[in-house]
Design a protein around this motif. Sequence first.
Motif, PDB file in Angstrom:
ATOM      1  N   GLU A   1      -7.401   4.025  -9.159  1.00 30.22           N
ATOM      2  CA  GLU A   1      -8.050   2.530  -9.877  1.00 30.22           C
ATOM      3  C   GLU A   1      -6.917   2.063 -10.501  1.00 30.22           C
ATOM      4  O   GLU A   1      -6.700   0.775 -10.202  1.00 30.22           O
ATOM      5  CB  GLU A   1      -9.256   2.792 -10.871  1.00 30.22           C
TER       6      GLU A   1
ATOM      7  N   PRO B   1       0.884  -1.260   0.037  1.00 27.30           N
ATOM      8  CA  PRO B   1       0.140   0.002  -0.120  1.00 27.30           C
ATOM      9  C   PRO B   1       0.875   1.457   0.145  1.00 27.30           C
ATOM     10  O   PRO B   1       0.466   2.140  -0.464  1.00 27.30           O
ATOM     11  CB  PRO B   1      -0.758  -0.039   1.148  1.00 27.30           C
TER      12      PRO B   1
ATOM     13  N   ALA C   1     -10.270   4.864  -5.317  1.00 28.57           N
ATOM     14  CA  ALA C   1     -10.393   3.879  -6.415  1.00 28.57           C
ATOM     15  C   ALA C   1     -11.898   3.370  -6.689  1.00 28.57           C
ATOM     16  O   ALA C   1     -12.693   3.255  -7.791  1.00 28.57           O
ATOM     17  CB  ALA C   1      -9.815   2.615  -6.457  1.00 28.57           C
TER      18      ALA C   1
ATOM     19  N   ARG D   1      -4.388   0.927  -8.051  1.00 33.28           N
ATOM     20  CA  ARG D   1      -5.023  -0.384  -7.008  1.00 33.28           C
ATOM     21  C   ARG D   1      -4.953  -1.572  -7.730  1.00 33.28           C
ATOM     22  O   ARG D   1      -4.795  -2.739  -7.371  1.00 33.28           O
ATOM     23  CB  ARG D   1      -6.175   0.123  -6.416  1.00 33.28           C
TER      24      ARG D   1
ATOM     25  N   MET E   1       1.975   1.894  -3.488  1.00 33.33           N
ATOM     26  CA  MET E   1       0.747   2.207  -4.339  1.00 33.33           C
ATOM     27  C   MET E   1       0.360   3.834  -3.917  1.00 33.33           C
ATOM     28  O   MET E   1       0.365   4.655  -4.931  1.00 33.33           O
ATOM     29  CB  MET E   1      -0.665   1.381  -4.122  1.00 33.33           C
TER      30      MET E   1
ATOM     31  N   PHE F   1      -6.829   3.397  -1.815  1.00 33.66           N
ATOM     32  CA  PHE F   1      -7.488   2.445  -1.965  1.00 33.66           C
ATOM     33  C   PHE F   1      -9.124   2.668  -2.078  1.00 33.66           C
ATOM     34  O   PHE F   1      -9.836   2.158  -2.998  1.00 33.66           O
ATOM     35  CB  PHE F   1      -7.518   1.448  -0.923  1.00 33.66           C
TER      36      PHE F   1
END
Length: 288
Positions: free
Chosen positions: A202, A170, A194, A205, A173, A191
């Motif tokens: 999006e 994460p 998204a 993720r 990301m 998250f």
Amino acid sequence: MNLAVIDIGGTTIKFATWKENKLQNKHSVKTPSNLEDFYQILTTEVKNIQKSTPIKGVAISSPGAVNKKTGIIGGSSALPYIHNFNIVSELEKRFNLPISIENDANSAALGELAAGSGKGHDSLAFFVIGTGIGGAIIINQKIWHGAHLFGGEFGYMIINGNQLSNLASPVSMARRYNEQTGKSLDGKTVFELADKGDVIAEKERDTLLHSLAIAIFNIQHSFDPEKIILGGGISNNPKLIPLLNQEIEKLRSKMQITSVKPLLAPCKLTSDANLRGAVADFEQEHQH
């Protein structure tokens, strides 16, 4: 068997007493910055536990690559002072008790096996999804350390030319998202964005989910564990496993031969997993 239990972390060290088959008197102390203070804190805490409970040993969960044969913690962690010397013999001298030390991800996996999502199973893969991706493999109810103590180091897996830790954590990301948007959001927020149609969220993720799904698929088809348990903060998100299952189904649908459907579960013990696993490790190591 009564034990003193210790979970060494970069920020805090947790202590508990294992008594009547449960963790009692849990508390934590700020992790010190040097070895002398570290010894002092551990010795004082163990002595305090001994005042109220006759204990048979000390069970420890620790960062780093714990070598059971040599008593040395290799690798690196936020606590450089615990590495590269025989810490087991040093602590045994101070406590005057038998001790066991196991790596924290391995301890968490043993905790889940003993009293969490892995209870009743003989084999597990355990993913710790945090700043990077760590993990553990359990075969026949024992940790598979590997020839070089790299058993369960899933974050090093190469997917599409990149390490899994760089693709599926994460933190990574969020970093990718922030680089593209100029924001400074955390993984949890990205998250959630998204779901709200944020196109960049999006995309990033999807990278996390797709990479993690490939890793899970590969682990299932190389070790074939009964269950794959997911830990780390993201495992609390109820959407994670359904989304991963969708990604895994896409991979399976491309296979010409029959593939196994991995059985995924979130970890149950959360912050107690390392302590509970340290107990399980001690019991395995000192069962006479």
